[in-house]
Design a protein around this motif. Structure first.
Motif, PDB file in Angstrom:
ATOM      1  N   PHE A  21       0.860  -1.174   0.000  1.00  0.00           N
ATOM      2  CA  PHE A  21       0.000   0.000   0.000  1.00  0.00           C
ATOM      3  C   PHE A  21       0.894   1.220   0.000  1.00  0.00           C
ATOM      4  O   PHE A  21       1.801   1.351   0.823  1.00  0.00           O
ATOM      5  CB  PHE A  21      -0.900   0.028   1.251  1.00  0.00           C
ATOM      6  CG  PHE A  21      -1.950  -1.041   1.261  1.00  0.00           C
ATOM      7  CD1 PHE A  21      -2.831  -1.171   0.202  1.00  0.00           C
ATOM      8  CD2 PHE A  21      -2.052  -1.905   2.332  1.00  0.00           C
ATOM      9  CE1 PHE A  21      -3.810  -2.154   0.216  1.00  0.00           C
ATOM     10  CE2 PHE A  21      -3.033  -2.886   2.358  1.00  0.00           C
ATOM     11  CZ  PHE A  21      -3.913  -3.011   1.297  1.00  0.00           C
ATOM     12  N   ASN A  23       0.210   4.305   0.772  1.00  0.00           N
ATOM     13  CA  ASN A  23       0.041   5.090   1.984  1.00  0.00           C
ATOM     14  C   ASN A  23      -0.456   4.187   3.105  1.00  0.00           C
ATOM     15  O   ASN A  23       0.248   3.296   3.538  1.00  0.00           O
ATOM     16  CB  ASN A  23      -0.906   6.259   1.713  1.00  0.00           C
ATOM     17  CG  ASN A  23      -0.333   7.239   0.695  1.00  0.00           C
ATOM     18  OD1 ASN A  23       0.768   7.725   0.865  1.00  0.00           O
ATOM     19  ND2 ASN A  23      -1.088   7.508  -0.357  1.00  0.00           N
ATOM     20  N   ASN A  24      -1.702   4.382   3.528  1.00  0.00           N
ATOM     21  CA  ASN A  24      -2.233   3.556   4.605  1.00  0.00           C
ATOM     22  C   ASN A  24      -2.977   2.355   4.021  1.00  0.00           C
ATOM     23  O   ASN A  24      -3.078   2.195   2.806  1.00  0.00           O
ATOM     24  CB  ASN A  24      -3.167   4.391   5.486  1.00  0.00           C
ATOM     25  CG  ASN A  24      -3.226   3.895   6.917  1.00  0.00           C
ATOM     26  OD1 ASN A  24      -3.251   2.703   7.167  1.00  0.00           O
ATOM     27  ND2 ASN A  24      -3.245   4.819   7.862  1.00  0.00           N
ATOM     28  N   TYR A  25      -3.491   1.509   4.939  1.00  0.00           N
ATOM     29  CA  TYR A  25      -4.296   0.381   4.492  1.00  0.00           C
ATOM     30  C   TYR A  25      -5.495   0.893   3.700  1.00  0.00           C
ATOM     31  O   TYR A  25      -6.062   1.943   4.012  1.00  0.00           O
ATOM     32  CB  TYR A  25      -4.776  -0.442   5.689  1.00  0.00           C
ATOM     33  CG  TYR A  25      -3.669  -1.135   6.422  1.00  0.00           C
ATOM     34  CD1 TYR A  25      -3.087  -2.290   5.914  1.00  0.00           C
ATOM     35  CD2 TYR A  25      -3.193  -0.637   7.640  1.00  0.00           C
ATOM     36  CE1 TYR A  25      -2.063  -2.937   6.587  1.00  0.00           C
ATOM     37  CE2 TYR A  25      -2.171  -1.285   8.325  1.00  0.00           C
ATOM     38  CZ  TYR A  25      -1.611  -2.422   7.790  1.00  0.00           C
ATOM     39  OH  TYR A  25      -0.591  -3.052   8.455  1.00  0.00           O
ATOM     40  N   GLN A  26      -5.897   0.142   2.696  1.00  0.00           N
ATOM     41  CA  GLN A  26      -7.004   0.543   1.839  1.00  0.00           C
ATOM     42  C   GLN A  26      -8.032  -0.583   1.774  1.00  0.00           C
ATOM     43  O   GLN A  26      -7.892  -1.608   2.425  1.00  0.00           O
ATOM     44  CB  GLN A  26      -6.467   0.881   0.438  1.00  0.00           C
ATOM     45  CG  GLN A  26      -5.465   2.027   0.432  1.00  0.00           C
ATOM     46  CD  GLN A  26      -4.743   2.168  -0.897  1.00  0.00           C
ATOM     47  OE1 GLN A  26      -5.080   1.501  -1.873  1.00  0.00           O
ATOM     48  NE2 GLN A  26      -3.734   3.027  -0.944  1.00  0.00           N
ATOM     49  N   GLY A  27      -9.063  -0.370   0.993  1.00  0.00           N
ATOM     50  CA  GLY A  27     -10.039  -1.420   0.744  1.00  0.00           C
ATOM     51  C   GLY A  27     -10.762  -1.882   1.988  1.00  0.00           C
ATOM     52  O   GLY A  27     -11.168  -1.086   2.842  1.00  0.00           O
ATOM     53  N   GLN A  30      -9.354  -0.926   5.486  1.00  0.00           N
ATOM     54  CA  GLN A  30      -9.628   0.480   5.775  1.00  0.00           C
ATOM     55  C   GLN A  30     -11.077   0.676   6.199  1.00  0.00           C
ATOM     56  O   GLN A  30     -11.373   1.352   7.198  1.00  0.00           O
ATOM     57  CB  GLN A  30      -9.318   1.326   4.546  1.00  0.00           C
ATOM     58  CG  GLN A  30      -9.517   2.815   4.740  1.00  0.00           C
ATOM     59  CD  GLN A  30      -9.375   3.568   3.428  1.00  0.00           C
ATOM     60  OE1 GLN A  30     -10.285   3.571   2.608  1.00  0.00           O
ATOM     61  NE2 GLN A  30      -8.214   4.191   3.221  1.00  0.00           N
ATOM     62  N   GLN A  31     -12.001   0.079   5.454  1.00  0.00           N
ATOM     63  CA  GLN A  31     -13.416   0.228   5.753  1.00  0.00           C
ATOM     64  C   GLN A  31     -13.783  -0.388   7.097  1.00  0.00           C
ATOM     65  O   GLN A  31     -14.662   0.118   7.807  1.00  0.00           O
ATOM     66  CB  GLN A  31     -14.256  -0.392   4.635  1.00  0.00           C
ATOM     67  CG  GLN A  31     -14.177   0.360   3.318  1.00  0.00           C
ATOM     68  CD  GLN A  31     -14.509   1.835   3.471  1.00  0.00           C
ATOM     69  OE1 GLN A  31     -15.506   2.188   4.114  1.00  0.00           O
ATOM     70  NE2 GLN A  31     -13.679   2.692   2.896  1.00  0.00           N
TER      71      GLN A  31
END
Length: 293
Positions: A21, A23-27, A30-31
Motif C-alpha cells: 500500500f 500510503n495507509n491500508y485501503q479497501g 480500511q473500511q
C-alpha cells in the motif's frame, strides 16, 4: 521477535505490507476501521498495541478527534508517527504495558497480538481496558491471501538455504577466482535443482529472490565485482526472510487461541472474517466486543 521490525519501521513504512500500500491500508481493511471508529466517542482514550508507525491511529482519527496512544516492541520512526498525531512509545511490549488499570476506553490491534505471548498480552490488554470498554483485534489467518502464499515462500526459502547453498557457494568461488567458463556447470546444476523442485511453483521461488540473484550474477560475470560479498548479502537477506515469514506463519496459527482467550474475558463479542473488496480473497479474521464488567 527480533529487531528486524525496528529496521522495517525505520524505513518509513506505514503499513506492515511494505510497498503493498502506497500510503495507509485501503479497501476492506480500511473500511473495517472506519466503521469501528464511527462507534467511538469523541476524545475517547484509545490504545493501539503493535502500532508500528501508527497506521490504525491515522485511520481511526480520520473524522474524529481521539486521544490516541500507540505502543510497539520495535523502535517507531519518530517523524512518521509525529505526522499522524498521538502519543507513541517504542520498545514497549504488550506483555508489560506501562499504563494504569482501566486507563483506556478502547484497545485496538491489527496483525500484532498474535505475535505476542498471548496469555500475558491478553491479561495486560484487559487490565488497562476500562470495564465495559470496547476492543477490536484483526489477526492473520492461516488460509488468508497474506499468509498462504508466504507459507509457500517460506518453504522455498528453506529449500534454497538447505539445498542450493552448496552449489551457489561453489559458483561464487568459480566466478571470483576462475571466471564464467568454470562457473557454468554450477549455473546448470542450480537451474536443474530449481526445475525439479519448483516446476509448478515459480512464484514461491521468486519470493526468495534467488532468480533475481542468479540473473544479477549472469549479468556481471565479466565485471570486477566482489562476488563473495554479493553472496553474503543475499544469504543475510534470505535468513531475514526466513525469520520474518516464520514469525508470520507461527502468528497465524495462534489466532484461534487468541480469539478464544478474548472471548473468555468479554461480556459480548462479534467475530468474523475480512475479505477483499471483490470477496474473492480472505484477508484476516477479527473479533470486536466489550470487556467484562
Amino acid at each position: 521477535m527480533s529487531d528486524h521490525w525496528t529496521n522495517y519501521w525505520q524505513q518509513g513504512h506505514l503499513t506492515s505490507f511494505g510497498n503493498g500500500f502506497k500510503n495507509n491500508y485501503q479497501g476492506a481493511l480500511q473500511q473495517f476501521w472506519y466503521s469501528f471508529a464511527n462507534k467511538l466517542e469523541e476524545n475517547a482514550a484509545i490504545l493501539d498495541v503493535g502500532t508500528g508507525n501508527g497506521a490504525l491511529i491515522q485511520l481511526l482519527q480520520k473524522d474524529k478527534k481521539l486521544n490516541c496512544f500507540g505502543v510497539d516492541k520495535a523502535t517507531i520512526h519518530p517523524e512518521v508517527s509525529k505526522s499522524i498525531g498521538g502519543t507513541f512509545l517504542s520498545n514497549t511490549a504488550v506483555e508489560k504495558l506501562p499504563f494504569n488499570d482501566d486507563e483506556f476506553s478502547c484497545v485496538v490491534a491489527q496483525f500484532a497480538l498474535e505475535y505476542s505471548l498471548i496469555n500475558k498480552s491478553i491479561q495486560e490488554v484487559f487490565r488497562v481496558l476500562q470495564r465495559k470498554g470496547v476492543f477490536a483485534f484483526v489477526c492473520h489467518h492461516p488460509e488468508s491471501i497474506i499468509v498462504k502464499p508466504n507459507t509457500l515462500i517460506l518453504s522455498a526459502a528453506h529449500f534454497v538455504k538447505r539445498n542450493i547453498t552448496p552449489s551457489l557457494t561453489a559458483l561464487i568461488s568459480c566466478l571470483d577466482e576462475k571466471g564464467f567458463a568454470f562457473a557454468e556447470r554450477y549455473f546448470d546444476e542450480i537451474n536443474t535443482q530449481i526445475k525439479n523442485e519448483f516446476k509448478n511453483d515459480t512464484d514461491a521461488l521468486a519470493g526468495t529472490n534467488l532468480p533475481a540473484f542468479l540473473s544479477f550474477l549472469l549479468q556481471n560475470v565479466n565485471n570486477k565485482i566482489d562476488f563473495k560479498k554479493a553472496l553474503s548479502l543475499f544469504m543475510n537477506e534470505l535468513d531475514l526472510l526466513i525469520l520474518r515469514l516464520t514469525e508470520l506463519v507461527n502468528a497465524a496459527t495462534q489466532s484461534t487461541t487468541l480469539i478464544n482467550k478474548v472471548k473468555a474475558v468479554s461480556t459480548s463479542y462479534d467475530e468474523g472474517k475480512i475479505f477483499d473488496n471483490n470477496h474473492s480473497g480472505l484477508l484476516a479474521t477479527y473479533i470486536v466486543g466489550r470487556a467484562s464488567i
